[in-house]
Design an enzyme around this catalytic site. Structure first.
Site, PDB file in Angstrom:
ATOM      1  N   GLY A  47      53.856   3.724  31.842  1.00  0.00           N
ATOM      2  CA  GLY A  47      53.546   4.882  32.662  1.00  0.00           C
ATOM      3  C   GLY A  47      52.283   5.544  32.145  1.00  0.00           C
ATOM      4  O   GLY A  47      51.851   5.289  31.017  1.00  0.00           O
ATOM      5  N   GLN A  52      46.609  12.443  30.655  1.00  0.00           N
ATOM      6  CA  GLN A  52      46.258  11.449  29.646  1.00  0.00           C
ATOM      7  C   GLN A  52      44.889  10.821  29.899  1.00  0.00           C
ATOM      8  O   GLN A  52      44.332  10.191  28.999  1.00  0.00           O
ATOM      9  CB  GLN A  52      47.314  10.348  29.592  1.00  0.00           C
ATOM     10  N   CYS A  90      53.532   6.000  23.190  1.00  0.00           N
ATOM     11  CA  CYS A  90      52.683   6.738  24.123  1.00  0.00           C
ATOM     12  C   CYS A  90      51.250   6.255  23.973  1.00  0.00           C
ATOM     13  O   CYS A  90      50.762   6.095  22.844  1.00  0.00           O
ATOM     14  CB  CYS A  90      52.774   8.233  23.815  1.00  0.00           C
ATOM     15  N   LEU A  91      50.597   6.025  25.098  1.00  0.00           N
ATOM     16  CA  LEU A  91      49.203   5.587  25.063  1.00  0.00           C
ATOM     17  C   LEU A  91      48.300   6.643  24.437  1.00  0.00           C
ATOM     18  O   LEU A  91      47.226   6.309  23.937  1.00  0.00           O
ATOM     19  CB  LEU A  91      48.733   5.232  26.473  1.00  0.00           C
ATOM     20  N   HIS A 132      59.315  11.076  30.280  1.00  0.00           N
ATOM     21  CA  HIS A 132      58.182  11.062  29.353  1.00  0.00           C
ATOM     22  C   HIS A 132      56.896  11.473  30.085  1.00  0.00           C
ATOM     23  O   HIS A 132      56.151  12.336  29.598  1.00  0.00           O
ATOM     24  CB  HIS A 132      58.044   9.652  28.763  1.00  0.00           C
ATOM     25  N   GLU A 133      56.654  10.865  31.245  1.00  0.00           N
ATOM     26  CA  GLU A 133      55.432  11.185  31.989  1.00  0.00           C
ATOM     27  C   GLU A 133      55.468  12.610  32.534  1.00  0.00           C
ATOM     28  O   GLU A 133      54.451  13.307  32.534  1.00  0.00           O
ATOM     29  CB  GLU A 133      55.192  10.176  33.116  1.00  0.00           C
ATOM     30  N   HIS A 136      54.290  15.057  30.049  1.00  0.00           N
ATOM     31  CA  HIS A 136      52.829  15.171  29.967  1.00  0.00           C
ATOM     32  C   HIS A 136      52.309  16.206  30.960  1.00  0.00           C
ATOM     33  O   HIS A 136      51.362  16.930  30.666  1.00  0.00           O
ATOM     34  CB  HIS A 136      52.153  13.826  30.248  1.00  0.00           C
TER      35      HIS A 136
END
Length: 175
Positions: A47, A52, A90-91, A132-133, A136
């Site tokens: 995701g 991000q 996480c990216l 999670h997304e 953000h």
């Protein structure tokens, strides 16, 4: 289409609440969603949220089997009281992962890339990725949700040592 630069932990865009997307059908929003999908796939992510990629808007993309979906102005609510611990990466926090407790099932709604209302329920990995997304979009990173920071580590070290270390709660580690 373009690969976008991913903001890393410490950048202020990741710590603020994202703004609503006024028109998901606008050409620049379609382009953003497409570029985010390409960026997520290129980075081997599950995701990716707009903050991000340095865009403080309420949009995330995620894998849904072989396809990628975009969800604009999402809302998420837990279904029931069940919570599950699970490992997350996480990216925006490359090389690390941590154990986070999340709702086992969620209800979600938002707008698709055509501006149509969409809604559903999710459990398992899909529920975890959506939560999670969504975090953000609220200015939260997964370490802020962790109950035990001893469960945060570098991917290589965790992979090497997880099988050897018992969990503090007595449960066996998922491999």
């Amino acid at each position: 289409m373009a690969i976008l630069k991913i903001a890393r932990m410490g950048h202020p865009v990741l710590l603020r609440r994202a703004d609503p997307v006024p028109d998901p059908t606008a050409p620049e929003m379609r382009r953003l969603a497409t570029d985010m999908a390409e960026t997520m796939i290129d980075a081997s992510g599950l995701g990716l949220a707009a903050p991000q990629v340095h865009i403080p808007l309420r949009l995330f993309v995620m894998r849904d089997g072989p396809r990628v979906i975009a969800l604009f102005n999402p809302e998420i609510a837990p279904i029931g009281e069940d919570r599950e611990l699970g490992w997350e990466g996480c990216l925006s926090i490359p090389g690390l992962r941590g154990e986070v407790r999340r709702a086992a099932r969620i209800a979600w709604k938002g707008l698709d890339a055509e501006g149509r209302p969409v809604a559903g329920e999710a459990d398992g990995m899909a529920a975890r990725v959506m939560q999670h997304e969504f975090d953000h979009l609220e200015g939260l990173l997964y370490p802020m949700r962790m109950e035990d920071l001893s469960r945060l580590g570098f991917n290589e070290e965790l992979s090497r040592h997880q099988a050897q270390e018992p969990r503090k709660d007595g449960k066996e580690m998922a491999r």
